[in-house]
Design a protein around this motif. Structure first.
Motif, short mmCIF file in Angstrom:
data_model
loop_
_atom_site.label_atom_id
_atom_site.label_comp_id
_atom_site.label_asym_id
_atom_site.label_seq_id
_atom_site.Cartn_x
_atom_site.Cartn_y
_atom_site.Cartn_z
N UNK A 1 35.87 40.97 35.87
CA UNK A 1 35.61 42.15 35.04
C UNK A 1 34.98 43.27 35.86
N UNK A 2 34.06 42.89 36.74
CA UNK A 2 33.42 43.88 37.61
C UNK A 2 34.43 44.55 38.52
N UNK A 3 35.33 43.73 39.08
CA UNK A 3 36.37 44.28 39.96
C UNK A 3 37.27 45.22 39.19
N UNK A 4 37.70 44.81 38.00
CA UNK A 4 38.63 45.61 37.22
C UNK A 4 38.03 46.94 36.79
N UNK A 5 36.71 46.94 36.57
CA UNK A 5 36.07 48.15 36.05
C UNK A 5 35.44 49.02 37.14
N UNK A 6 35.64 48.64 38.41
CA UNK A 6 35.06 49.42 39.50
C UNK A 6 35.62 50.83 39.51
N UNK B 1 43.32 49.57 52.45
CA UNK B 1 42.34 50.65 52.45
C UNK B 1 41.93 51.04 51.02
N UNK B 2 42.91 51.13 50.13
CA UNK B 2 42.62 51.56 48.76
C UNK B 2 41.76 50.54 48.02
N UNK B 3 42.06 49.26 48.19
CA UNK B 3 41.28 48.21 47.54
C UNK B 3 39.85 48.20 48.06
N UNK B 4 39.70 48.37 49.37
CA UNK B 4 38.37 48.40 49.97
C UNK B 4 37.54 49.57 49.43
N UNK B 5 38.20 50.70 49.19
CA UNK B 5 37.48 51.90 48.73
C UNK B 5 37.04 51.80 47.29
N UNK B 6 37.86 51.16 46.45
CA UNK B 6 37.61 51.22 45.01
C UNK B 6 37.14 49.89 44.42
N UNK B 7 37.79 48.81 44.79
CA UNK B 7 37.56 47.54 44.10
C UNK B 7 36.49 46.66 44.72
N UNK B 8 36.23 46.81 46.02
CA UNK B 8 35.42 45.81 46.71
C UNK B 8 33.93 46.13 46.90
N UNK C 1 31.33 46.66 45.06
CA UNK C 1 30.41 45.92 44.21
C UNK C 1 30.39 44.44 44.54
N UNK C 2 31.58 43.84 44.67
CA UNK C 2 31.66 42.40 44.92
C UNK C 2 31.14 42.06 46.32
N UNK C 3 31.44 42.89 47.32
CA UNK C 3 30.97 42.62 48.68
C UNK C 3 29.45 42.77 48.76
N UNK C 4 28.92 43.75 48.07
CA UNK C 4 27.47 43.95 48.06
C UNK C 4 26.77 42.76 47.42
N UNK C 5 27.32 42.27 46.32
CA UNK C 5 26.72 41.12 45.64
C UNK C 5 26.79 39.88 46.52
N UNK C 6 27.95 39.65 47.15
CA UNK C 6 28.10 38.48 48.00
C UNK C 6 27.12 38.53 49.16
N UNK D 1 35.87 33.09 46.88
CA UNK D 1 37.00 33.02 45.93
C UNK D 1 36.49 32.79 44.52
N UNK D 2 35.49 31.91 44.37
CA UNK D 2 34.90 31.66 43.05
C UNK D 2 34.26 32.92 42.49
N UNK D 3 33.63 33.69 43.36
CA UNK D 3 32.99 34.94 42.91
C UNK D 3 34.04 35.94 42.44
N UNK D 4 35.19 35.95 43.09
CA UNK D 4 36.28 36.83 42.66
C UNK D 4 36.69 36.50 41.23
N UNK D 5 36.76 35.21 40.92
CA UNK D 5 37.15 34.78 39.57
C UNK D 5 36.07 35.11 38.56
N UNK D 6 34.82 34.83 38.92
CA UNK D 6 33.71 35.03 37.98
C UNK D 6 33.41 36.50 37.74
N UNK D 7 33.71 37.34 38.75
CA UNK D 7 33.39 38.76 38.64
C UNK D 7 34.63 39.62 38.46
#
Length: 297
Positions: free
Chosen positions: A289-294, A98-105, A107-112, A281-287
């Protein structure tokens, strides 16, 4: 071997009744009975004990049931491989805390979703234990969970290391020792949550028994109740930063030994990696920085 007979057998085994399986599969009960009897004849063994309450698997029946799951999973795998034309499309089921979905995901899910609209992306939230089992049982293609996870059938990619903080309402005095919460209620997710497990490990290490444990199904529920003074909780700093800045919560220091947890993305080693999952998975690696700074917005 007759695959349809195996499907009939699996349905009866799971439902515990030939009549229930017949209704579920929209077949005549006599048809299912005949096919299962033929299967028993072909295998030269009894698969079910019949009784007035339905059916119960024999030991050989239990063994066959475990094989049917593997057989049908392999057939699905073949279908996925044959139909994969390297174009991202079709269903992609991802699990997450739940916490990861709220904070980290977000941006990446929207982009995907924006870049690969033909992929039917579904996110299911739940505690780490539930997500891991979902991947192992082929119910999820992959999942964001708290590490470390060591399982021979899983591989993983580290996403980020989270800082955990102990949070209370703003009128709570500054804690000098964890023993001061002996008479407080702790607010946690249900069993299987890694943050709860870390919290309980810390309390046990210090010999502290909380007065009461309250389980919640949502992050907002925990944060709202901590803010209202109902109890205390242990959560990632990234989740509660905004609430601390808004003076809704305060944090208290915790030992480094219990204050770090890695978020990892796990998926099966033996399962065919579809084009959609590979690109995710490739997007997780490439992005990364985006995940870390969410941040929570």
């Amino acid at each position: 071997m007759d695959l349809q007979a195996l499907r009939f057998f699996q349905a009866v085994a799971e439902l515990g009744s030939i009549s229930k399986a017949a209704r579920e599969m929209n077949y005549a009960q006599s048809n299912l009975t005949a096919r299962i009897q033929q299967l028993e004849s072909d295998l030269q063994t009894k698969l079910f004990y019949r009784h007035n309450r339905g059916t119960t698997l024999t030991d050989k029946g239990k063994a066959l049931l475990s094989y049917t799951y593997e057989i049908f999973q392999l057939l699905d795998e073949i279908q996925n491989v044959m139909s994969d034309d390297q174009t991202p499309k079709g269903p992609l089921l991802i699990g997450s805390m739940e916490t990861t979905a709220a904070v980290r995901l977000p941006t990446i899910l929207s982009k995907f979703h924006r870049e690969y609209p033909a992929v039917d992306l579904t996110l299911k939230t739940g505690p780490t234990e539930q997500n891991v089992q979902g991947v192992l049982q082929y119910e999820l293609d992959g999942a964001f969970v708290a590490g470390p996870i060591e399982h021979p059938e899983l591989t993983f990619k580290t996403i980020i290391e989270e800082d955990l903080v102990l949070i209370t309402d703003t009128i709570h005095h500054r804690l000098s020792s964890i023993k001061e919460i002996q008479n407080r209620t702790i607010l946690v997710f249900r069993n299987g949550c890694s943050y709860r497990a870390r919290f309980e490990e810390w309390l046990q290490h210090e010999g502290v028994i909380p007065e009461k444990i309250m389980e919640f199904g949502t992050l907002d529920g925990i944060i709202g109740c901590v803010s209202a003074g109902l109890g205390i909780s242990l959560l990632p700093r990234s989740v509660v930063d905004k609430h601390m800045k808004d003076n809704q919560l305060i944090q208290h220091p915790i030992p480094n030994k219990f204050g770090k947890v890695k978020t990892i993305f796990v998926y099966r080693k033996d399962k065919y990696i579809s084009t959609s999952l590979r690109i995710f998975i490739e997007m997780l690696s490439n992005d990364n920085t985006t995940i870390n700074n969410s941040t929570l917005v």
